[in-house]
Motif scaffolding. Structure first.
Motif, PDB file in Angstrom:
ATOM      1  N   ALA A  22       0.797  -1.236   0.000  1.00 47.67           N
ATOM      2  CA  ALA A  22       0.000   0.000   0.000  1.00 47.67           C
ATOM      3  C   ALA A  22       0.827   1.282   0.000  1.00 47.67           C
ATOM      4  CB  ALA A  22      -0.967  -0.003   1.170  1.00 47.67           C
ATOM      5  N   PRO A  23       1.886   1.424   0.799  1.00 44.45           N
ATOM      6  CA  PRO A  23       2.613   2.702   0.775  1.00 44.45           C
ATOM      7  C   PRO A  23       3.195   3.038  -0.599  1.00 44.45           C
ATOM      8  CG  PRO A  23       3.228   1.454   2.721  1.00 44.45           C
ATOM      9  CD  PRO A  23       2.388   0.559   1.879  1.00 44.45           C
ATOM     10  N   MET A  24       3.768   2.057  -1.275  1.00 41.78           N
ATOM     11  CA  MET A  24       4.340   2.323  -2.586  1.00 41.78           C
ATOM     12  C   MET A  24       3.262   2.615  -3.624  1.00 41.78           C
ATOM     13  SD  MET A  24       6.616   0.600  -0.747  1.00 41.78           S
ATOM     14  CE  MET A  24       6.107  -1.075  -0.844  1.00 41.78           C
ATOM     15  N   LEU A  25       2.145   1.900  -3.547  1.00 43.53           N
ATOM     16  CA  LEU A  25       1.058   2.148  -4.492  1.00 43.53           C
ATOM     17  C   LEU A  25       0.442   3.525  -4.292  1.00 43.53           C
ATOM     18  CD1 LEU A  25      -0.704  -1.333  -4.427  1.00 43.53           C
ATOM     19  CD2 LEU A  25       0.705  -0.378  -6.242  1.00 43.53           C
ATOM     20  N   ILE A  26       0.276   3.929  -3.038  1.00 41.38           N
ATOM     21  CA  ILE A  26      -0.283   5.251  -2.759  1.00 41.38           C
ATOM     22  C   ILE A  26       0.675   6.344  -3.228  1.00 41.38           C
ATOM     23  CG2 ILE A  26      -0.919   6.825  -0.887  1.00 41.38           C
ATOM     24  CD1 ILE A  26      -2.072   4.341   0.556  1.00 41.38           C
ATOM     25  N   ALA A  27       1.976   6.136  -3.027  1.00 41.95           N
ATOM     26  CA  ALA A  27       2.950   7.121  -3.494  1.00 41.95           C
ATOM     27  C   ALA A  27       2.924   7.246  -5.015  1.00 41.95           C
ATOM     28  CB  ALA A  27       4.348   6.743  -3.022  1.00 41.95           C
ATOM     29  N   ALA A  28       2.897   6.121  -5.715  1.00 41.31           N
ATOM     30  CA  ALA A  28       2.864   6.155  -7.176  1.00 41.31           C
ATOM     31  C   ALA A  28       1.577   6.797  -7.678  1.00 41.31           C
ATOM     32  CB  ALA A  28       3.005   4.741  -7.736  1.00 41.31           C
ATOM     33  N   LEU A  29       0.464   6.499  -7.020  1.00 39.82           N
ATOM     34  CA  LEU A  29      -0.811   7.084  -7.420  1.00 39.82           C
ATOM     35  C   LEU A  29      -0.827   8.589  -7.223  1.00 39.82           C
ATOM     36  CD1 LEU A  29      -3.794   6.545  -8.282  1.00 39.82           C
ATOM     37  CD2 LEU A  29      -4.302   6.450  -5.854  1.00 39.82           C
ATOM     38  N   GLY A  32       1.563  10.305  -9.701  1.00 42.16           N
ATOM     39  CA  GLY A  32       0.956  10.282 -11.033  1.00 42.16           C
ATOM     40  C   GLY A  32      -0.165  11.284 -11.171  1.00 42.16           C
ATOM     41  N   LEU A  33      -0.965  11.444 -10.111  1.00 39.59           N
ATOM     42  CA  LEU A  33      -2.051  12.419 -10.148  1.00 39.59           C
ATOM     43  C   LEU A  33      -1.523  13.847 -10.231  1.00 39.59           C
ATOM     44  CD1 LEU A  33      -5.120  12.882  -9.934  1.00 39.59           C
ATOM     45  CD2 LEU A  33      -4.791  13.028  -7.454  1.00 39.59           C
ATOM     46  N   VAL A  34      -0.494  14.155  -9.448  1.00 43.90           N
ATOM     47  CA  VAL A  34       0.085  15.506  -9.477  1.00 43.90           C
ATOM     48  C   VAL A  34       0.687  15.802 -10.848  1.00 43.90           C
ATOM     49  CG1 VAL A  34       1.955  16.919  -8.538  1.00 43.90           C
ATOM     50  CG2 VAL A  34       0.464  15.648  -7.000  1.00 43.90           C
ATOM     51  N   ILE A  35       1.391  14.843 -11.403  1.00 47.81           N
ATOM     52  CA  ILE A  35       2.012  15.058 -12.717  1.00 47.81           C
ATOM     53  C   ILE A  35       0.937  15.171 -13.798  1.00 47.81           C
ATOM     54  CG2 ILE A  35       3.481  13.993 -14.466  1.00 47.81           C
ATOM     55  CD1 ILE A  35       5.242  13.013 -12.180  1.00 47.81           C
ATOM     56  N   SER A  36      -0.135  14.396 -13.696  1.00 46.98           N
ATOM     57  CA  SER A  36      -1.222  14.495 -14.672  1.00 46.98           C
ATOM     58  C   SER A  36      -1.893  15.854 -14.618  1.00 46.98           C
ATOM     59  CB  SER A  36      -2.249  13.398 -14.428  1.00 46.98           C
ATOM     60  OG  SER A  36      -1.686  12.144 -14.660  1.00 46.98           O
ATOM     61  N   ILE A  37      -2.103  16.373 -13.417  1.00 42.95           N
ATOM     62  CA  ILE A  37      -2.689  17.711 -13.284  1.00 42.95           C
ATOM     63  C   ILE A  37      -1.756  18.756 -13.879  1.00 42.95           C
ATOM     64  CG2 ILE A  37      -3.355  19.478 -11.602  1.00 42.95           C
ATOM     65  CD1 ILE A  37      -4.454  17.173  -9.875  1.00 42.95           C
ATOM     66  N   PHE A  38      -0.461  18.616 -13.617  1.00 41.68           N
ATOM     67  CA  PHE A  38       0.516  19.535 -14.188  1.00 41.68           C
ATOM     68  C   PHE A  38       0.515  19.469 -15.713  1.00 41.68           C
ATOM     69  CE2 PHE A  38       4.870  20.174 -15.801  1.00 41.68           C
ATOM     70  CZ  PHE A  38       5.048  21.516 -15.468  1.00 41.68           C
ATOM     71  N   THR A  48       6.765  10.163 -21.141  1.00 41.76           N
ATOM     72  CA  THR A  48       7.906   9.703 -20.342  1.00 41.76           C
ATOM     73  C   THR A  48       8.155  10.572 -19.123  1.00 41.76           C
ATOM     74  OG1 THR A  48       9.435  10.984 -21.701  1.00 41.76           O
ATOM     75  CG2 THR A  48       9.030   8.705 -22.355  1.00 41.76           C
ATOM     76  N   MET A  49       7.426  11.673 -18.993  1.00 40.48           N
ATOM     77  CA  MET A  49       7.646  12.599 -17.890  1.00 40.48           C
ATOM     78  C   MET A  49       7.222  12.012 -16.544  1.00 40.48           C
ATOM     79  SD  MET A  49       6.437  16.479 -17.997  1.00 40.48           S
ATOM     80  CE  MET A  49       5.782  17.239 -16.556  1.00 40.48           C
ATOM     81  N   THR A  50       6.379  10.997 -16.545  1.00 43.27           N
ATOM     82  CA  THR A  50       5.881  10.445 -15.292  1.00 43.27           C
ATOM     83  C   THR A  50       6.765   9.347 -14.722  1.00 43.27           C
ATOM     84  OG1 THR A  50       4.511   8.821 -16.443  1.00 43.27           O
ATOM     85  CG2 THR A  50       3.508  10.946 -15.943  1.00 43.27           C
ATOM     86  N   PHE A  51       7.617   8.735 -15.527  1.00 44.66           N
ATOM     87  CA  PHE A  51       8.351   7.553 -15.069  1.00 44.66           C
ATOM     88  C   PHE A  51       9.378   7.866 -13.997  1.00 44.66           C
ATOM     89  CE2 PHE A  51       7.198   5.891 -19.403  1.00 44.66           C
ATOM     90  CZ  PHE A  51       6.241   5.027 -18.929  1.00 44.66           C
ATOM     91  N   ILE A  52      10.242   8.821 -14.226  1.00 44.35           N
ATOM     92  CA  ILE A  52      11.329   9.105 -13.276  1.00 44.35           C
ATOM     93  C   ILE A  52      10.791   9.577 -11.929  1.00 44.35           C
ATOM     94  CG2 ILE A  52      13.384  10.498 -12.854  1.00 44.35           C
ATOM     95  CD1 ILE A  52      13.754   8.254 -14.918  1.00 44.35           C
ATOM     96  N   PRO A  53       9.851  10.530 -11.867  1.00 43.94           N
ATOM     97  CA  PRO A  53       9.336  10.909 -10.549  1.00 43.94           C
ATOM     98  C   PRO A  53       8.651   9.763  -9.809  1.00 43.94           C
ATOM     99  CG  PRO A  53       8.750  12.559 -12.155  1.00 43.94           C
ATOM    100  CD  PRO A  53       9.327  11.418 -12.916  1.00 43.94           C
ATOM    101  N   LYS A  54       7.936   8.899 -10.544  1.00 46.47           N
ATOM    102  CA  LYS A  54       7.295   7.755  -9.894  1.00 46.47           C
ATOM    103  C   LYS A  54       8.331   6.778  -9.353  1.00 46.47           C
ATOM    104  CE  LYS A  54       2.820   7.376 -12.148  1.00 46.47           C
ATOM    105  NZ  LYS A  54       1.975   6.529 -12.984  1.00 46.47           N
ATOM    106  N   ILE A  55       9.358   6.505 -10.131  1.00 50.85           N
ATOM    107  CA  ILE A  55      10.404   5.579  -9.682  1.00 50.85           C
ATOM    108  C   ILE A  55      11.097   6.121  -8.448  1.00 50.85           C
ATOM    109  CG2 ILE A  55      12.642   4.591 -10.295  1.00 50.85           C
ATOM    110  CD1 ILE A  55      11.566   4.321 -13.157  1.00 50.85           C
ATOM    111  N   VAL A  56      11.442   7.385  -8.467  1.00 51.43           N
ATOM    112  CA  VAL A  56      12.110   8.003  -7.317  1.00 51.43           C
ATOM    113  C   VAL A  56      11.172   8.025  -6.111  1.00 51.43           C
ATOM    114  CG1 VAL A  56      13.087  10.157  -6.448  1.00 51.43           C
ATOM    115  CG2 VAL A  56      13.699   9.353  -8.725  1.00 51.43           C
ATOM    116  N   GLY A  57       9.920   8.379  -6.328  1.00 52.31           N
ATOM    117  CA  GLY A  57       8.958   8.429  -5.231  1.00 52.31           C
ATOM    118  C   GLY A  57       8.715   7.072  -4.595  1.00 52.31           C
ATOM    119  N   VAL A  58       8.586   6.043  -5.419  1.00 48.12           N
ATOM    120  CA  VAL A  58       8.380   4.696  -4.888  1.00 48.12           C
ATOM    121  C   VAL A  58       9.626   4.216  -4.144  1.00 48.12           C
ATOM    122  CG1 VAL A  58       8.046   2.277  -5.565  1.00 48.12           C
ATOM    123  CG2 VAL A  58       6.595   4.057  -6.522  1.00 48.12           C
TER     124      VAL A  58
END
Length: 89
Positions: A22-29, A32-38, A48-58
């Motif tokens: 759950a913690p990793m899934l919530i972080a990725a979600l 992803g939501l913040v980047i989608s809004i941006f 490809t803009m979403t991959f690196i921040p998600k990987i680092v965040g997870v």
């Protein structure tokens, strides 16, 4: 070994798996939501803009929650080992 016992062990296994993931899934979600809004606000459609921040965040979330995840997984495994003498073929 009764069917209720097997169902209970299966339920605990699924519950432990979801709690550990759950913690990793919530972080990725949330990332992803913040980047989608941006992307919607700026009209940048770079996929490809979403991959690196998600990987680092997870990864950061995994580092933060690793002790808790290990504690939950260890508690479940110890519970399974404690129930082994009660299992009859």
């Amino acid at each position: 070994m009764t069917p209720e016992f097997v169902v209970n062990i299966g339920r605990q296994a699924i519950e432990t798996t979801l709690m550990c993931a759950a913690p990793m899934l919530i972080a990725a979600l949330s990332i992803g939501l913040v980047i989608s809004i941006f992307q919607a606000a700026t009209q940048i459609n770079e996929q490809t803009m979403t991959f690196i921040p998600k990987i680092v965040g997870v990864f950061v979330t995994l580092l933060i929650f690793a002790p808790w995840i290990l504690q939950k997984a260890s508690a479940f495994l110890i519970s399974i080992f404690n129930h082994l003498p009660n299992i009859t073929p």
